[in-house]
Each structure stands twice: as C-alpha cells, then as structure tokens.
Write a protein that holds these residues in place. Structure first.
Motif, PDB file in Angstrom:
ATOM      1  N   GLY A 246     -67.540 -17.056 -31.852  1.00  0.00           N
ATOM      2  CA  GLY A 246     -66.254 -16.895 -31.172  1.00  0.00           C
ATOM      3  C   GLY A 246     -65.154 -17.710 -31.831  1.00  0.00           C
ATOM      4  N   ILE A 247     -65.502 -18.907 -32.302  1.00  0.00           N
ATOM      5  CA  ILE A 247     -64.504 -19.755 -32.965  1.00  0.00           C
ATOM      6  C   ILE A 247     -64.041 -19.109 -34.271  1.00  0.00           C
ATOM      7  CG2 ILE A 247     -64.140 -21.997 -34.064  1.00  0.00           C
ATOM      8  CD1 ILE A 247     -66.127 -23.159 -32.045  1.00  0.00           C
ATOM      9  N   ILE A 248     -64.974 -18.527 -35.017  1.00  0.00           N
ATOM     10  CA  ILE A 248     -64.618 -17.898 -36.298  1.00  0.00           C
ATOM     11  C   ILE A 248     -63.768 -16.653 -36.068  1.00  0.00           C
ATOM     12  CG2 ILE A 248     -65.555 -16.753 -38.343  1.00  0.00           C
ATOM     13  CD1 ILE A 248     -67.935 -18.643 -38.169  1.00  0.00           C
ATOM     14  N   LEU A 249     -64.075 -15.884 -35.034  1.00  0.00           N
ATOM     15  CA  LEU A 249     -63.259 -14.713 -34.722  1.00  0.00           C
ATOM     16  C   LEU A 249     -61.832 -15.127 -34.362  1.00  0.00           C
ATOM     17  CD1 LEU A 249     -65.825 -12.593 -32.668  1.00  0.00           C
ATOM     18  CD2 LEU A 249     -64.896 -12.050 -34.920  1.00  0.00           C
ATOM     19  N   GLN A 250     -61.702 -16.227 -33.633  1.00  0.00           N
ATOM     20  CA  GLN A 250     -60.367 -16.736 -33.315  1.00  0.00           C
ATOM     21  C   GLN A 250     -59.648 -17.211 -34.577  1.00  0.00           C
ATOM     22  OE1 GLN A 250     -60.384 -19.865 -30.401  1.00  0.00           O
ATOM     23  NE2 GLN A 250     -58.156 -20.166 -30.487  1.00  0.00           N
ATOM     24  N   GLU A 251     -60.385 -17.869 -35.474  1.00  0.00           N
ATOM     25  CA  GLU A 251     -59.795 -18.310 -36.734  1.00  0.00           C
ATOM     26  C   GLU A 251     -59.319 -17.122 -37.566  1.00  0.00           C
ATOM     27  OE1 GLU A 251     -61.109 -20.684 -40.836  1.00  0.00           O
ATOM     28  OE2 GLU A 251     -62.418 -20.693 -39.066  1.00  0.00           O
ATOM     29  N   LYS A 252     -60.094 -16.041 -37.552  1.00  0.00           N
ATOM     30  CA  LYS A 252     -59.700 -14.845 -38.297  1.00  0.00           C
ATOM     31  C   LYS A 252     -58.401 -14.263 -37.751  1.00  0.00           C
ATOM     32  CE  LYS A 252     -61.401 -10.432 -40.026  1.00  0.00           C
ATOM     33  NZ  LYS A 252     -61.065 -10.792 -41.419  1.00  0.00           N
ATOM     34  N   GLU A 253     -58.233 -14.268 -36.434  1.00  0.00           N
ATOM     35  CA  GLU A 253     -56.990 -13.780 -35.839  1.00  0.00           C
ATOM     36  C   GLU A 253     -55.803 -14.636 -36.292  1.00  0.00           C
ATOM     37  OE1 GLU A 253     -57.409 -13.656 -31.652  1.00  0.00           O
ATOM     38  OE2 GLU A 253     -58.910 -12.051 -31.649  1.00  0.00           O
ATOM     39  N   GLU A 254     -56.000 -15.951 -36.376  1.00  0.00           N
ATOM     40  CA  GLU A 254     -54.927 -16.831 -36.808  1.00  0.00           C
ATOM     41  C   GLU A 254     -54.577 -16.607 -38.282  1.00  0.00           C
ATOM     42  OE1 GLU A 254     -56.320 -20.715 -35.949  1.00  0.00           O
ATOM     43  OE2 GLU A 254     -56.119 -20.516 -33.758  1.00  0.00           O
ATOM     44  N   VAL A 255     -55.596 -16.384 -39.106  1.00  0.00           N
ATOM     45  CA  VAL A 255     -55.347 -16.132 -40.530  1.00  0.00           C
ATOM     46  C   VAL A 255     -54.586 -14.834 -40.724  1.00  0.00           C
ATOM     47  CG1 VAL A 255     -56.472 -15.601 -42.727  1.00  0.00           C
ATOM     48  CG2 VAL A 255     -57.301 -17.504 -41.340  1.00  0.00           C
ATOM     49  N   GLU A 256     -54.912 -13.820 -39.938  1.00  0.00           N
ATOM     50  CA  GLU A 256     -54.240 -12.529 -40.072  1.00  0.00           C
ATOM     51  C   GLU A 256     -52.784 -12.586 -39.649  1.00  0.00           C
ATOM     52  OE1 GLU A 256     -56.682  -9.866 -37.852  1.00  0.00           O
ATOM     53  OE2 GLU A 256     -58.090  -9.551 -39.511  1.00  0.00           O
ATOM     54  N   MET A 257     -52.388 -13.658 -38.987  1.00  0.00           N
ATOM     55  CA  MET A 257     -50.976 -13.837 -38.634  1.00  0.00           C
ATOM     56  C   MET A 257     -50.201 -14.530 -39.745  1.00  0.00           C
ATOM     57  SD  MET A 257     -51.420 -14.981 -34.636  1.00  0.00           S
ATOM     58  CE  MET A 257     -49.653 -15.187 -34.412  1.00  0.00           C
ATOM     59  N   GLN A 258     -50.886 -14.997 -40.776  1.00  0.00           N
ATOM     60  CA  GLN A 258     -50.233 -15.632 -41.920  1.00  0.00           C
ATOM     61  C   GLN A 258     -50.065 -14.585 -43.014  1.00  0.00           C
ATOM     62  OE1 GLN A 258     -52.444 -19.152 -43.037  1.00  0.00           O
ATOM     63  NE2 GLN A 258     -52.862 -19.675 -40.902  1.00  0.00           N
ATOM     64  N   ALA A 259     -48.819 -14.156 -43.189  1.00  0.00           N
ATOM     65  CA  ALA A 259     -48.542 -13.023 -44.074  1.00  0.00           C
ATOM     66  C   ALA A 259     -49.011 -13.276 -45.503  1.00  0.00           C
ATOM     67  CB  ALA A 259     -47.049 -12.705 -44.055  1.00  0.00           C
ATOM     68  N   GLU A 260     -48.826 -14.493 -46.003  1.00  0.00           N
ATOM     69  CA  GLU A 260     -49.206 -14.774 -47.390  1.00  0.00           C
ATOM     70  C   GLU A 260     -50.709 -14.637 -47.581  1.00  0.00           C
ATOM     71  OE1 GLU A 260     -48.743 -18.305 -50.758  1.00  0.00           O
ATOM     72  OE2 GLU A 260     -47.649 -18.424 -48.865  1.00  0.00           O
ATOM     73  N   GLU A 261     -51.495 -15.117 -46.625  1.00  0.00           N
ATOM     74  CA  GLU A 261     -52.949 -14.969 -46.720  1.00  0.00           C
ATOM     75  C   GLU A 261     -53.344 -13.497 -46.722  1.00  0.00           C
ATOM     76  OE1 GLU A 261     -55.284 -17.235 -47.069  1.00  0.00           O
ATOM     77  OE2 GLU A 261     -54.030 -19.028 -46.943  1.00  0.00           O
ATOM     78  N   VAL A 262     -52.689 -12.716 -45.873  1.00  0.00           N
ATOM     79  CA  VAL A 262     -53.021 -11.295 -45.784  1.00  0.00           C
ATOM     80  C   VAL A 262     -52.666 -10.573 -47.081  1.00  0.00           C
ATOM     81  CG1 VAL A 262     -52.519  -9.153 -44.557  1.00  0.00           C
ATOM     82  CG2 VAL A 262     -52.754 -11.286 -43.281  1.00  0.00           C
ATOM     83  N   ILE A 263     -51.490 -10.892 -47.641  1.00  0.00           N
ATOM     84  CA  ILE A 263     -51.056 -10.239 -48.884  1.00  0.00           C
ATOM     85  C   ILE A 263     -52.065 -10.481 -50.002  1.00  0.00           C
ATOM     86  CG2 ILE A 263     -49.418 -10.543 -50.791  1.00  0.00           C
ATOM     87  CD1 ILE A 263     -48.328  -8.616 -48.895  1.00  0.00           C
ATOM     88  N   PHE A 264     -52.515 -11.720 -50.158  1.00  0.00           N
ATOM     89  CA  PHE A 264     -53.438 -12.027 -51.258  1.00  0.00           C
ATOM     90  C   PHE A 264     -54.835 -11.465 -51.000  1.00  0.00           C
ATOM     91  CE2 PHE A 264     -50.101 -14.868 -52.631  1.00  0.00           C
ATOM     92  CZ  PHE A 264     -50.211 -14.816 -54.009  1.00  0.00           C
ATOM     93  N   ASP A 265     -55.228 -11.334 -49.747  1.00  0.00           N
ATOM     94  CA  ASP A 265     -56.493 -10.649 -49.458  1.00  0.00           C
ATOM     95  C   ASP A 265     -56.396  -9.185 -49.862  1.00  0.00           C
ATOM     96  OD1 ASP A 265     -58.001 -12.750 -48.579  1.00  0.00           O
ATOM     97  OD2 ASP A 265     -57.583 -12.445 -46.448  1.00  0.00           O
TER      98      ASP A 265
END
Length: 524
Positions: A209-228
């Motif tokens: 559950g903690i990792i799923l929450q962390e993934k949601e937070e990462v997906e809100m960071q546009a730069e992280e999403v762009i490079f993925d």
C-alpha cells in the motif's frame, strides 16, 4: 603561371570591389577602422586592397584580444594540481568471495558515510517482475529477523545517524551517515538488513500500500513522468524501457518468492561494493566486513551476462500525451548517447555543458555563456530548460528537456534543434573551454561531503571496476577540444534518429519528421 596567379588576384579584387558599388574608396572605407598593413610599393592597387581584406578576414577569425586579456578562459599560468594530487587516497580490497571493500579516510572529518552499492536495479527484472527491485528496497528497510522496523530506525536515530536507500535502473544503494565512532554499529546494521531481511507476508502487504501511494505521488511529478515515457519510447521492449516502481498490477501481485528469488540471483557478493568515507580506517572496515557479510549469495550470474542476454536497442520514436487543461507543455528530445565506458562519454558531458541549463528564476538570464540559454532567456521562450547526458552499461541518452507555454513551442523547438545541430558544424573554442571549466568545477563541487564521495566511489567501482583518479578525470576533460566535439556530435547527432516524449497542451509542437529533418544542415 605567374600571369595566371596575377589574373586570379586581380579577379578576386574586382569581385570584392563589386560589393561596394564599384568604388575603390568605398571598399577601403570599410577597413579604415584598423591601421592598414605595410604596403609593398611594387604591388598594384588591386593587390594591396586584396591583402588588406584578407588581413581583416584573418582578424575576424580570432576572438577579441581584449576579451582574452581581461576575462580569458585560457589559463595564464600552469594549473596548480597540488590540491588534486594531495587528495585522500582510495583504498580497495577484494575479498575471496568477490566482495569489494573501498575506503577513503580523511583526518579532518568527524563523520563518516558507510554503505552498500549493489549492481542490481529495475533493468534486471522481467515484464512479470518489474518493480521487484524497488519493492525489495522497501522491505530491506522495514526490519530484520532480529530487529523490527521500529527498533531498526530507533537504533539509527539514537546514535545520531541517517539511513537512506534508493533504487535506479541499474543500481541499488543502502547507506548510513554517522559519527566516526559509530561506524562499527552502522556496518552491523547494514549487514543485518541485507542478509536477514524480514519477508513476512503481513509486512509485504503493508508495504504494498505504501508503494502504491508513492507511485501516485511520482505520477504527479511531470518531470519524472516525462523521463519514464522517454525511456519507454527510446528503449521499447527492453529492460531499460520499464519504470523503476513498476506497473500497478505488478505491485499488487509481487510475492515473497519474487523478492527472495531476486535477492538470491542479483544480490551476490561479486556484484556489491561496501564503501566507507570520512572518519574510517581501511583495515578496520575490511575486518568487520569479513566477520559480518558471510551470508551473501554466490550466484555466478553477473550483470554483464544479464545485459548481454537482453540487449538494449534504441528506437527512433515519440510519445505524446495531450492535456489541454495543463498550464504548461513539457517535452524531452533525446538521441542515443554513450555508455559509461564509451570513450566519448566525457565529450558528451562537455557538450551537455555547452548547451547548459536555464530557469526563469535564474539571475543570470541573458548573461549566461550558453547561446541556447541566451536565446531562451532573451526571447522568453521557456520556463526552464536543461540539457542532459545519461549513461548506462551499454547505451545512454543525450538531449534537452524543456517546460514552456503552448504558444512558445515552435520557436523553442527551433532554438533547441539549431543549437544541438550546430555542435556538428560550428563550435567556438571559447565555448568549449568554458564548458570544460564548468564541468570540472561542478564535478569537484559535487564531491563535497562524505556521502557524495561514497556514492562516487561505489558507482565507479560498479561501472568501471576502479576509482578514476581526479587527475585522470580532469585530463580527460581537458583533452576535449573543438575537433573532438564536432567528431562526437557527428557520431551521435548527425542524421540520427531521436526519441521524443511530450505532454500537456502540445498541439503547437512540431511532428517527429520536423525534428528528424533538423538533425543536419543542407549546404550548397
């Protein structure tokens, strides 16, 4: 032959005169700013005019001598290498099981950083197990068979330490920063974490559950999403194209068996480096490691074999996610770059520094040395932009990332592609010298503190098999000149495919063929 040469000079002189309305006086007036060269009385008038114009052209080929005199990027005296040569020595010991122990002692430090660098990350997963490496990092930090998660963190905090870990595509790291006298305890905690991690099913479900929450937070960071997305489109159907956290479906179904299998396969002694920097003593660290790290896997599977079995292929392609509700557009343009061990990796770093980075909040703005930064700043083309050069074991990415308003995308794309392609054809010596100086300074400034030095040692031992001395690194950077930049740019940029990732209000961003066409200049 003498007559032919004379006619050629005369023809050149006449053609130059035709540019000034056929007047000898008007042509001379263009040059009267500087004293004319000594004239040979035996030369004809047209010959003297031709010589004066050639002198002017030669003068324009060189930088302004006043610039070189007062703010010269050229060193006026030999570089003082005493601080570099007197830097602490890195000592390395390889144990019989292949485990490497590296230390760098500094007498003036009262603190120390000790950690374990593992040659294992998301690249060493399959489609079904993508996300295991990051999940395992969480579990290792969540307690051991003899220390509960609460007891583990309390022990670190009680001795005034700082425990951290991170997972990348090719590496996983666990390190503790403590006072010098607490180094033995820090090593004991690291050994317990890596060899006796608690893989209880209840803890796995809790961490899920903690990792799923962390993934949601990462997906809100546009730069992280762009490079993925950039990695996904550039390295399609290959391990480097996968995300580090993994897809949601994988996170929900990762089991204890998956975690244990990853540990037994990739957390092998010969794929680890234990590093200590600061208030440490090499002999003491080696003896403690021999006593504490006795349960590491001896699986012969190495990272090189894994990479060889799953090679990475760069694919020229693009991915676009249109979101008209977003206030700003973001995009990244990348060419296939160099691996860690590629001889041209240093030159790409210099080229990255030539392009530089810029942010709207920066005070430098139009006064920066980078032509791209000047163009973007003066014309207000972007909110921010940054060149990047990312290295992996067998490939890399080189390009530019930018954030801009929708109505600026066309001009910004033109500026970025012009400056990138310009590296192939026309690079000034002043720009290269400035970039070399900035790169050397940034590298030295980055190595300020025990933790950055430990990270540098651990990463280099995993990728190069040795610690590159600063003198060698500086010499490699200084060896990059204008010709080297042009050669490397021709290898990686000229008429090469690229990967593009963009999202936001990007209707104004040109299509892939537009970018592809601007990887070279047509000249006739």
């Amino acid at each position: 032959m003498a007559i032919i040469r004379h006619l050629t000079r005369t023809t050149l002189s006449l053609s130059l005169l035709s540019l000034s309305n056929g007047s000898t006086r008007s042509a001379s007036s263009l040059l009267h700013r500087s004293p004319p060269p000594p004239q040979d009385p035996t030369l004809m008038q047209y010959d003297r005019l031709s010589n004066s114009i050639n002198t002017k052209i030669k003068r324009l080929d060189h930088p302004d001598p006043r610039f070189l005199r007062y703010t010269s990027p050229h060193p006026t005296s030999s570089l003082d290498l005493t601080p570099i040569l007197s830097s602490p020595r890195t000592r390395i010991t390889t144990l019989p099981n292949g485990l490497r122990v590296a230390t760098q002692s500094t007498q003036w430090d009262k603190t120390a950083t000790v950690g374990v660098w593992v040659d294992a990350g998301s690249r060493f997963e399959t489609d079904e197990t993508n996300g295991v490496a990051h999940f395992l990092e969480h579990m290792i930090l969540n307690g051991t068979k003899s220390r509960s998660g609460k007891a583990l963190w309390e022990e670190v905090e009680n001795m005034g330490g700082y425990l951290n870990a991170y997972t990348s595509r090719e590496q996983t790291t666990y390190y503790v920063k403590v006072m010098g006298e607490e180094v033995p305890m820090a090593l004991d905690i690291l050994a317990d974490m890596l060899q006796n991690s608690c893989m209880d099913e209840a803890l796995i479900d809790q961490e899920r559950g903690i990792i799923l929450q962390e993934k949601e937070e990462v997906e809100m960071q546009a730069e992280e999403v762009i490079f993925d997305h950039l990695h996904a489109t550039a390295f399609q159907y290959s391990p480097l194209g996968r995300t580090i956290l993994g897809p949601v479906n994988n996170i929900k179904k990762i089991t204890k068996a998956d975690l244990q299998d990853y540990v037994s396969t990739h957390y092998a002694a010969h794929r680890m480096v234990i590093c200590g920097v600061g208030a440490v003593r090499h002999e003491d660290i080696v003896e403690q490691v021999k006593k504490l790290f006795t349960k590491l896997s001896a699986n012969p599977n190495t990272s090189l074999q894994w990479v060889a079995n799953q090679p990475t292929i760069f694919t020229g392609s693009e991915v676009r996610i249109i979101d008209d509700d977003a206030p700003l557009a973001q995009f990244a343009i990348a060419f296939e770059g160099a691996s860690y061990t590629d001889p041209d990796s240093i030159a790409l770093m210099v080229m990255q520094t030539v392009l530089s980075s810029w942010d709207k909040t920066s005070g430098a703005g139009k006064h920066m040395g980078s032509e791209l930064a000047q163009k973007v700043s003066i014309n207000e083309l972007a909110e921010s932009m940054a060149a990047f050069s990312t290295n992996y074991s067998d490939t890399g990415l080189f390009g530019v990332y930018a954030v801009a308003k929708p109505d600026c995308l066309e001009d910004l794309s033109q500026a970025i592609m012009y400056q990138i392609t310009k590296l192939i054809y026309r690079v000034s010596e002043v720009d290269v010298i400035r970039a070399r100086n900035q790169l050397k300074s940034s590298m030295l400034l980055h190595l300020d503190g025990t933790t950055p030095v430990a990270e540098d040692i651990g990463r280099q031992l995993l990728k190069y098999g040795r610690r590159i001395p600063l003198t060698e690194l500086m010499a490699r950077i200084d060896a990059v000149d204008v010709d080297t930049v042009k050669h490397v740019a021709n290898r990686f940029i000229f008429d090469k495919d690229m990967a593009i990732a963009a999202m936001g209000p990007i209707q104004g961003l040109q299509d892939y063929n537009w970018f592809r066409r601007r990887t070279y200049w047509l000249r006739y």
